[in-house]
Scaffold this active site. Structure first.
Site, mmCIF file in Angstrom:
data_model
loop_
_atom_site.group_PDB
_atom_site.id
_atom_site.type_symbol
_atom_site.label_atom_id
_atom_site.label_comp_id
_atom_site.label_asym_id
_atom_site.label_seq_id
_atom_site.Cartn_x
_atom_site.Cartn_y
_atom_site.Cartn_z
ATOM 1 N N GLU A 62 0.812 -1.214 0.000
ATOM 2 C CA GLU A 62 0.000 0.000 0.000
ATOM 3 C C GLU A 62 0.846 1.266 0.000
ATOM 4 O O GLU A 62 0.492 2.267 -0.640
ATOM 5 C CB GLU A 62 -0.961 -0.004 1.189
ATOM 6 C CG GLU A 62 -2.122 -0.982 1.062
ATOM 7 C CD GLU A 62 -1.741 -2.430 1.352
ATOM 8 O OE1 GLU A 62 -0.596 -2.660 1.824
ATOM 9 O OE2 GLU A 62 -2.574 -3.317 1.112
ATOM 10 N N HIS A 131 -10.930 -5.005 8.244
ATOM 11 C CA HIS A 131 -11.864 -5.057 7.119
ATOM 12 C C HIS A 131 -13.099 -4.205 7.375
ATOM 13 O O HIS A 131 -13.937 -4.063 6.481
ATOM 14 C CB HIS A 131 -12.306 -6.498 6.836
ATOM 15 C CG HIS A 131 -11.196 -7.396 6.398
ATOM 16 N ND1 HIS A 131 -10.237 -7.862 7.264
ATOM 17 C CD2 HIS A 131 -10.882 -7.899 5.175
ATOM 18 C CE1 HIS A 131 -9.385 -8.640 6.607
ATOM 19 N NE2 HIS A 131 -9.747 -8.670 5.339
#
Length: 333
Positions: A62, A131
């Site tokens: 990322e 999540h």
């Protein structure tokens, strides 16, 4: 194109597709966004239709994804990157806080970064921590970033087009539990300006202030309150930074009571900031302290417990009941 029913995922996909068609400097990349079309299929078909150079997969890195976007934006492109899930962006936060947010100020405006960081966020899908995090406070607390979160499919389309057109970096938070809700979207409608809240439902007795995934919950609470004789209004922020004090304060001054609703834990949160701003600006109009209904100050729980963690209509209406109503005083007396 006439208005059409589509899911939020399709609305975002359409916004990406229209932006890529209008400007060949718009590129889309991230983990699995290419041939797979993303884990939520938000980028479905873009790799096929625009090619490997305009929509492509990246390594699972990322920080590298955001760093690549910074370099592209510095050189005149308009990258739109996807963080696969909310907390997956944490490894990239150093890039976001140190470079994405600061390059404009660091160069005294000579270098702008027209880039969008798309982040599926918040809960309600039966996921676990990393999540289902609500990470908006980190970005809202970082000067130099615009932070946007749509609650409707039409706003998802319009605000994303506005974010891609922005000359400065935008963190675009997508409420993932709304991805597959169908609503009518008119892509020909004027793009809503970033930084403008909207009154989703006018009310007389109190104002519910919400954003992103909490807006439908606030509307459901207002509908239930109406059956109990209370007329609650709902303000949808649409943009956390910049914050629309005018619309929010106008509604609160009219009703005299306010409840802020958000999924993120309440301590040092966006909800706390909203409550403080409303208290400072509307103090002489308030009939009761501003209340907050938020997630609890714990890591996001296991799926079987998330309905306890997330603000629901019962918790919202319980908060409304504490807003020092005259009928409560009469009962107490």
């Amino acid at each position: 194109m006439p208005p059409a029913k589509m899911t939020m995922a399709q609305a975002i996909n359409t916004a990406l597709r229209d932006a890529m068609t209008a400007d060949d400097q718009v590129v889309v990349f991230g983990e699995d966004v290419g041939q797979l079309g993303g884990v939520f299929r938000v980028t479905d078909g873009l790799h096929r239709d625009f090619g490997e150079a305009r929509c492509f997969d990246t390594p699972l890195a990322e920080s590298g994804i955001v760093g690549l976007a910074v370099g592209m934006a510095m050189n005149g492109m308009r990258p739109v990157v996807e963080m696969q899930f909310d907390a997956f962006a944490y490894p990239a936060f150093e890039q976001i806080a140190s470079h994405v947010a600061k390059l404009g100020n660091r160069t005294r405006g000579r270098l702008r970064l027209p880039m969008v960081i798309r982040i599926p966020y918040a809960g309600g899908i039966g996921g676990v921590e990393h999540h289902c995090d609500s990470s908006e406070a980190y970005y809202a607390h970082t000067p130099g970033l615009t932070v946007v979160t749509p609650a409707t499919n039409a706003d998802a389309y319009g605000l994303l087009r506005a974010a891609i057109d922005s000359p400065d970096p935008v963190v675009f938070l997508e409420p993932k539990k709304r991805y597959f809700a169908k609503e009518e979207v008119d892509v020909a409608e004027a793009v809503p300006p970033i930084g403008r809240a909207i009154v989703r439902k006018p009310g007389r007795d109190a104002t519910l202030i919400a954003y992103g995934p909490s807006v439908p919950v606030a509307l459901a609470a207002a509908e239930q309150a109406a059956t109990e004789g209370r007329d609650l209004g709902v303000v949808d922020l649409r943009s956390i930074v910049p914050f629309d004090d005018d619309t929010v304060c106008a509604e609160v001054r009219r009703t005299g009571r306010a409840v802020v609703i958000a999924e993120a834990p309440g301590f040092a949160s966006v909800a706390s900031e909203i409550a403080a701003r409303v208290s400072e600006r509307c103090f002489h109009h308030l009939e009761a302290p501003v209340r907050r209904v938020t997630g609890f100050d714990v890591p996001y729980p296991a799926p079987k417990l998330e309905h306890h963690f997330l603000p629901g209509t019962d918790r919202i209406l319980d908060a409304v009941d504490t807003l020092q109503w005259q009928d409560s005083w009469e009962v107490t007396a």
